[in-house]
Design a protein around this motif. Structure first.
Motif, PDB file in Angstrom:
ATOM      1  N   THR A  21     -52.114 -24.424  39.166  1.00 49.01           N
ATOM      2  CA  THR A  21     -50.657 -24.304  39.050  1.00 49.01           C
ATOM      3  C   THR A  21     -50.114 -25.375  38.113  1.00 49.01           C
ATOM      4  OG1 THR A  21     -50.310 -25.701  40.982  1.00 49.01           O
ATOM      5  CG2 THR A  21     -50.406 -23.323  41.354  1.00 49.01           C
ATOM      6  N   VAL A  22     -48.909 -25.119  37.622  1.00 48.04           N
ATOM      7  CA  VAL A  22     -48.221 -26.064  36.744  1.00 48.04           C
ATOM      8  C   VAL A  22     -47.437 -27.042  37.614  1.00 48.04           C
ATOM      9  CG1 VAL A  22     -46.542 -26.340  34.899  1.00 48.04           C
ATOM     10  CG2 VAL A  22     -48.059 -24.340  34.922  1.00 48.04           C
ATOM     11  N   ALA A  23     -47.836 -28.312  37.580  1.00 50.91           N
ATOM     12  CA  ALA A  23     -47.127 -29.330  38.355  1.00 50.91           C
ATOM     13  C   ALA A  23     -45.809 -29.707  37.687  1.00 50.91           C
ATOM     14  CB  ALA A  23     -48.013 -30.562  38.525  1.00 50.91           C
ATOM     15  N   GLU A  24     -45.878 -29.883  36.349  1.00 45.74           N
ATOM     16  CA  GLU A  24     -44.667 -30.261  35.604  1.00 45.74           C
ATOM     17  C   GLU A  24     -44.764 -29.712  34.184  1.00 45.74           C
ATOM     18  OE1 GLU A  24     -41.922 -34.218  34.601  1.00 45.74           O
ATOM     19  OE2 GLU A  24     -43.844 -34.419  35.665  1.00 45.74           O
ATOM     20  N   PHE A  25     -43.636 -29.244  33.671  1.00 47.38           N
ATOM     21  CA  PHE A  25     -43.542 -28.729  32.308  1.00 47.38           C
ATOM     22  C   PHE A  25     -42.708 -29.706  31.496  1.00 47.38           C
ATOM     23  CE2 PHE A  25     -41.254 -25.414  29.506  1.00 47.38           C
ATOM     24  CZ  PHE A  25     -42.101 -25.692  28.432  1.00 47.38           C
ATOM     25  N   LYS A  26     -43.316 -30.256  30.447  1.00 50.03           N
ATOM     26  CA  LYS A  26     -42.644 -31.264  29.639  1.00 50.03           C
ATOM     27  C   LYS A  26     -42.532 -30.798  28.193  1.00 50.03           C
ATOM     28  CE  LYS A  26     -44.709 -34.980  32.421  1.00 50.03           C
ATOM     29  NZ  LYS A  26     -45.551 -36.204  32.391  1.00 50.03           N
ATOM     30  N   VAL A  27     -41.495 -31.290  27.505  1.00 49.36           N
ATOM     31  CA  VAL A  27     -41.290 -31.016  26.086  1.00 49.36           C
ATOM     32  C   VAL A  27     -41.126 -32.348  25.380  1.00 49.36           C
ATOM     33  CG1 VAL A  27     -39.866 -29.859  24.364  1.00 49.36           C
ATOM     34  CG2 VAL A  27     -40.162 -28.820  26.624  1.00 49.36           C
ATOM     35  N   GLN A  28     -41.863 -32.540  24.269  1.00 45.70           N
ATOM     36  CA  GLN A  28     -41.769 -33.792  23.537  1.00 45.70           C
ATOM     37  C   GLN A  28     -41.753 -33.520  22.037  1.00 45.70           C
ATOM     38  OE1 GLN A  28     -45.341 -35.827  24.870  1.00 45.70           O
ATOM     39  NE2 GLN A  28     -46.558 -35.026  23.178  1.00 45.70           N
ATOM     40  N   GLY A  29     -41.307 -34.539  21.302  1.00 47.51           N
ATOM     41  CA  GLY A  29     -41.245 -34.434  19.848  1.00 47.51           C
ATOM     42  C   GLY A  29     -39.921 -33.926  19.324  1.00 47.51           C
ATOM     43  N   ASN A  30     -39.142 -33.254  20.161  1.00 50.27           N
ATOM     44  CA  ASN A  30     -37.850 -32.714  19.733  1.00 50.27           C
ATOM     45  C   ASN A  30     -36.789 -33.809  19.745  1.00 50.27           C
ATOM     46  OD1 ASN A  30     -38.353 -32.516  22.637  1.00 50.27           O
ATOM     47  ND2 ASN A  30     -36.294 -31.649  22.774  1.00 50.27           N
ATOM     48  N   LYS A  31     -35.879 -33.722  18.790  1.00 48.18           N
ATOM     49  CA  LYS A  31     -34.780 -34.681  18.693  1.00 48.18           C
ATOM     50  C   LYS A  31     -33.439 -33.966  18.792  1.00 48.18           C
ATOM     51  CE  LYS A  31     -37.570 -37.829  15.869  1.00 48.18           C
ATOM     52  NZ  LYS A  31     -37.732 -38.513  14.558  1.00 48.18           N
ATOM     53  N   LYS A  32     -33.178 -33.084  17.837  1.00 48.28           N
ATOM     54  CA  LYS A  32     -31.920 -32.340  17.855  1.00 48.28           C
ATOM     55  C   LYS A  32     -32.002 -31.150  18.805  1.00 48.28           C
ATOM     56  CE  LYS A  32     -28.645 -30.045  14.761  1.00 48.28           C
ATOM     57  NZ  LYS A  32     -28.352 -29.689  13.339  1.00 48.28           N
ATOM     58  N   LEU A  33     -33.125 -30.491  18.801  1.00 49.31           N
ATOM     59  CA  LEU A  33     -33.319 -29.333  19.677  1.00 49.31           C
ATOM     60  C   LEU A  33     -33.368 -29.802  21.125  1.00 49.31           C
ATOM     61  CD1 LEU A  33     -33.909 -26.230  19.659  1.00 49.31           C
ATOM     62  CD2 LEU A  33     -36.336 -26.839  19.752  1.00 49.31           C
ATOM     63  N   ARG A  34     -32.569 -29.182  21.972  1.00 48.51           N
ATOM     64  CA  ARG A  34     -32.470 -29.627  23.353  1.00 48.51           C
ATOM     65  C   ARG A  34     -33.679 -29.186  24.168  1.00 48.51           C
ATOM     66  NH1 ARG A  34     -26.204 -29.296  25.455  1.00 48.51           N
ATOM     67  NH2 ARG A  34     -25.276 -30.393  23.683  1.00 48.51           N
ATOM     68  N   THR A  35     -34.168 -30.115  24.997  1.00 45.23           N
ATOM     69  CA  THR A  35     -35.284 -29.802  25.893  1.00 45.23           C
ATOM     70  C   THR A  35     -34.917 -28.667  26.840  1.00 45.23           C
ATOM     71  OG1 THR A  35     -36.127 -32.064  25.783  1.00 45.23           O
ATOM     72  CG2 THR A  35     -36.774 -30.740  27.690  1.00 45.23           C
ATOM     73  N   SER A  36     -33.686 -28.672  27.318  1.00 43.57           N
ATOM     74  CA  SER A  36     -33.245 -27.622  28.250  1.00 43.57           C
ATOM     75  C   SER A  36     -33.314 -26.249  27.603  1.00 43.57           C
ATOM     76  CB  SER A  36     -31.822 -27.908  28.734  1.00 43.57           C
ATOM     77  OG  SER A  36     -30.912 -27.959  27.628  1.00 43.57           O
ATOM     78  N   PHE A  37     -33.063 -26.173  26.275  1.00 39.17           N
ATOM     79  CA  PHE A  37     -33.148 -24.894  25.578  1.00 39.17           C
ATOM     80  C   PHE A  37     -34.592 -24.412  25.499  1.00 39.17           C
ATOM     81  CE2 PHE A  37     -34.039 -22.650  21.612  1.00 39.17           C
ATOM     82  CZ  PHE A  37     -33.274 -21.515  21.809  1.00 39.17           C
ATOM     83  N   VAL A  38     -35.525 -25.319  25.159  1.00 38.89           N
ATOM     84  CA  VAL A  38     -36.939 -24.936  25.085  1.00 38.89           C
ATOM     85  C   VAL A  38     -37.419 -24.434  26.444  1.00 38.89           C
ATOM     86  CG1 VAL A  38     -39.283 -25.744  24.602  1.00 38.89           C
ATOM     87  CG2 VAL A  38     -37.362 -26.582  23.229  1.00 38.89           C
ATOM     88  N   LYS A  39     -37.039 -25.113  27.515  1.00 38.07           N
ATOM     89  CA  LYS A  39     -37.445 -24.678  28.849  1.00 38.07           C
ATOM     90  C   LYS A  39     -36.792 -23.352  29.234  1.00 38.07           C
ATOM     91  CE  LYS A  39     -38.599 -29.205  30.776  1.00 38.07           C
ATOM     92  NZ  LYS A  39     -38.390 -30.166  31.879  1.00 38.07           N
ATOM     93  N   LYS A  40     -35.580 -23.141  28.740  1.00 37.67           N
ATOM     94  CA  LYS A  40     -34.853 -21.914  29.062  1.00 37.67           C
ATOM     95  C   LYS A  40     -35.559 -20.673  28.521  1.00 37.67           C
ATOM     96  CE  LYS A  40     -30.401 -19.681  27.952  1.00 37.67           C
ATOM     97  NZ  LYS A  40     -29.080 -19.883  27.311  1.00 37.67           N
ATOM     98  N   ILE A  41     -36.098 -20.761  27.304  1.00 34.32           N
ATOM     99  CA  ILE A  41     -36.678 -19.568  26.681  1.00 34.32           C
ATOM    100  C   ILE A  41     -38.190 -19.467  26.896  1.00 34.32           C
ATOM    101  CG2 ILE A  41     -34.877 -19.557  24.935  1.00 34.32           C
ATOM    102  CD1 ILE A  41     -36.982 -20.500  22.910  1.00 34.32           C
ATOM    103  N   SER A  42     -38.795 -20.491  27.510  1.00 41.78           N
ATOM    104  CA  SER A  42     -40.237 -20.460  27.767  1.00 41.78           C
ATOM    105  C   SER A  42     -40.518 -19.816  29.109  1.00 41.78           C
ATOM    106  CB  SER A  42     -40.810 -21.887  27.743  1.00 41.78           C
ATOM    107  OG  SER A  42     -40.608 -22.496  26.480  1.00 41.78           O
ATOM    108  N   ASN A  43     -41.668 -19.172  29.222  1.00 45.73           N
ATOM    109  CA  ASN A  43     -42.059 -18.537  30.474  1.00 45.73           C
ATOM    110  C   ASN A  43     -42.884 -19.446  31.364  1.00 45.73           C
ATOM    111  OD1 ASN A  43     -40.706 -16.136  30.210  1.00 45.73           O
ATOM    112  ND2 ASN A  43     -42.417 -15.012  29.341  1.00 45.73           N
ATOM    113  N   ILE A  44     -43.410 -20.522  30.812  1.00 50.59           N
ATOM    114  CA  ILE A  44     -44.088 -21.512  31.648  1.00 50.59           C
ATOM    115  C   ILE A  44     -43.031 -22.338  32.367  1.00 50.59           C
ATOM    116  CG2 ILE A  44     -45.295 -23.736  31.489  1.00 50.59           C
ATOM    117  CD1 ILE A  44     -47.185 -21.416  31.692  1.00 50.59           C
TER     118      ILE A  44
END
Length: 419
Positions: A21-44
């Protein structure tokens, strides 16, 4: 022995029952692009079963976004059957000027200059506009937010006021008209899954034709102004995979429009549809073959105002600006792109292409498309100057030379690949 086999079976079954199972989903490297947006459109998501196919599809989708130059992922074990999933984003610079310039050996000259933001508010929204000079001045404003309401539903709103000089063909003669199209369009956007999306909406527009020069005919009006309502449906299947300037995969885009009008001079009911089939293939580390087939068909009224045009900047490089019209079209564009030089953020591509197309005259039969006299063939070569970290920052120069009857030749400049 049977007891041992049974125990091994039970142990194996229990192990497979404990899905990672996925314990935590993280996004890194983005600056202008919001992390919440990446998580919103991802299925993980945190808490779901770890699935490499879902992660691979997420990454492919992210790399298609204008705001992302490249993306990759990492999976780290943090306990028994528990893993952290990390998406690493390389962002594009997304405030982009656009420019298109095209000429022929007839000294025609036109250009379009624009400015667009492709990552408005860090949520992959597009907003911008352009100014065009093609004898007359034109402009447009565009807003597009494919994930405005959710990861499936979005909205697009467009306004444009386009004015050009258009040739009108009848009785084996030509007249020049000043043509204006002022329109407001609203589209609902729906993303079914990774590969399939739909657009559905309305376009309210006014067309204005004003005779300027050339042949005349009592049956061809010299001045026309009519209000129209257009119903639009777009369906796209997209399985493209991007790696900076390289593309591989298949895409199909269907555009269907139904137009109604109270003015019978410009067709009271009119239907048009076309489909672009695109195929891209990588060859080695530096080669990329790209092809597009466009099939178009419309209501076949015998009118000088036919919808499909033969145009330098749309379908056949070097042919000229709107030199002919038709009610059906078959166009093939194929080219081989090869990276000649690449270092850091910069890449230089060379390309060799062949553009070919055939059109049905208004009121004619479909057999005209396969007749040699309707065929236009333009081979040519070009260069691409590419900034790998700025979205669509590809400055292209193409030179096409006609080899069919009554051919021209000319340069086509622009931003972005031709297709």
């Amino acid at each position: 022995m049977k007891t041992l086999i049974a125990c091994l079976f039970l142990i194996t079954s229990f192990a497979f029952a404990q899905d990672a199972t996925v314990a935590e989903f993280k996004v890194q490297g983005n600056k202008k692009l919001r992390t919440s947006f990446v998580k919103k459109i991802s299925n993980i998501k945190a808490g779901v079963v770890l699935d490499s196919t879902v992660i691979a599809a997420d990454i492919k989708l992210l790399k298609r976004l204008p705001s992302i130059a490249n993306a990759n992922y990492e999976v780290l074990s943090v306990g028994a059957n528990a893993y952290d999933v990390i998406y690493t984003i390389e962002e594009n610079f997304t405030i982009i000027p656009s420019a298109n310039v095209y000429t022929t050996n007839d000294d025609e000259f036109a250009y379009r200059l624009g400015l667009f933001e492709f990552n408005l508010f860090g949520r992959n929204m597009t907003f911008g506009g352009f100014y065009q000079k093609d004898i007359y001045s034109s402009y447009a404003l565009k807003f597009r937010a494919p994930y405005l309401f959710s990861k499936q539903f979005g909205l697009a709103v467009n306004y444009q006021d386009l004015t050009t000089q258009e040739p009108v063909f009848f009785d084996n003669t030509t007249a020049n008209y000043k043509y204006n199209n002022e329109s407001t369009e609203v589209l609902g956007l729906f993303q079914l899954d990774y590969n399939n999306r739909f657009e559905l909406g309305l376009n309210f527009f006014t067309e204005d034709y004003e005779y300027k020069s050339g042949a005349t005919n009592p049956n061809v009006p010299q001045d026309l102004r009519v209000n129209k309502l257009l119903y639009k449906l777009i369906y796209e299947y997209n399985n493209l995979d991007y790696d900076f300037q390289y593309v591989e995969g298949f895409r199909s885009i269907l555009n269907f429009q139904h137009v109604t009008s109270k003015n019978e001079d410009l067709l009271p009911i009119f239907t048009i549809g076309w489909n672009d089939f695109q195929y891209f293939k990588r060859y080695g580390n530096k080669g990329n073959w790209a092809s597009r087939l466009r099939l178009g068909l419309s209501t076949n009224n015998d009118t000088p105002f036919a919808p499909f045009s033969v145009d330098n900047n749309l379908n056949v490089r070097g042919v000229g600006n709107s030199i002919d019209r038709g009610t059906a079209a078959v166009v093939v564009n194929t080219e081989y792109r090869h990276t000649l030089y690449e270092k850091g953020w910069f890449a230089l591509q060379g390309n060799a292409f062949v553009d070919a197309g055939s059109w049905r005259k208004p009121g004619g039969d479909l057999g005209e498309i396969v007749r040699f006299k309707s065929l236009r063939v333009y081979p040519g070569v070009g260069l691409r100057f590419i900034h790998k970290k700025i979205f669509n920052a590809i400055f292209r120069i193409d030179y096409g030379i006609g080899v069919s009857n009554n051919s021209t030749q000319g340069l086509v400049f622009g931003i972005g690949q031709y297709f």
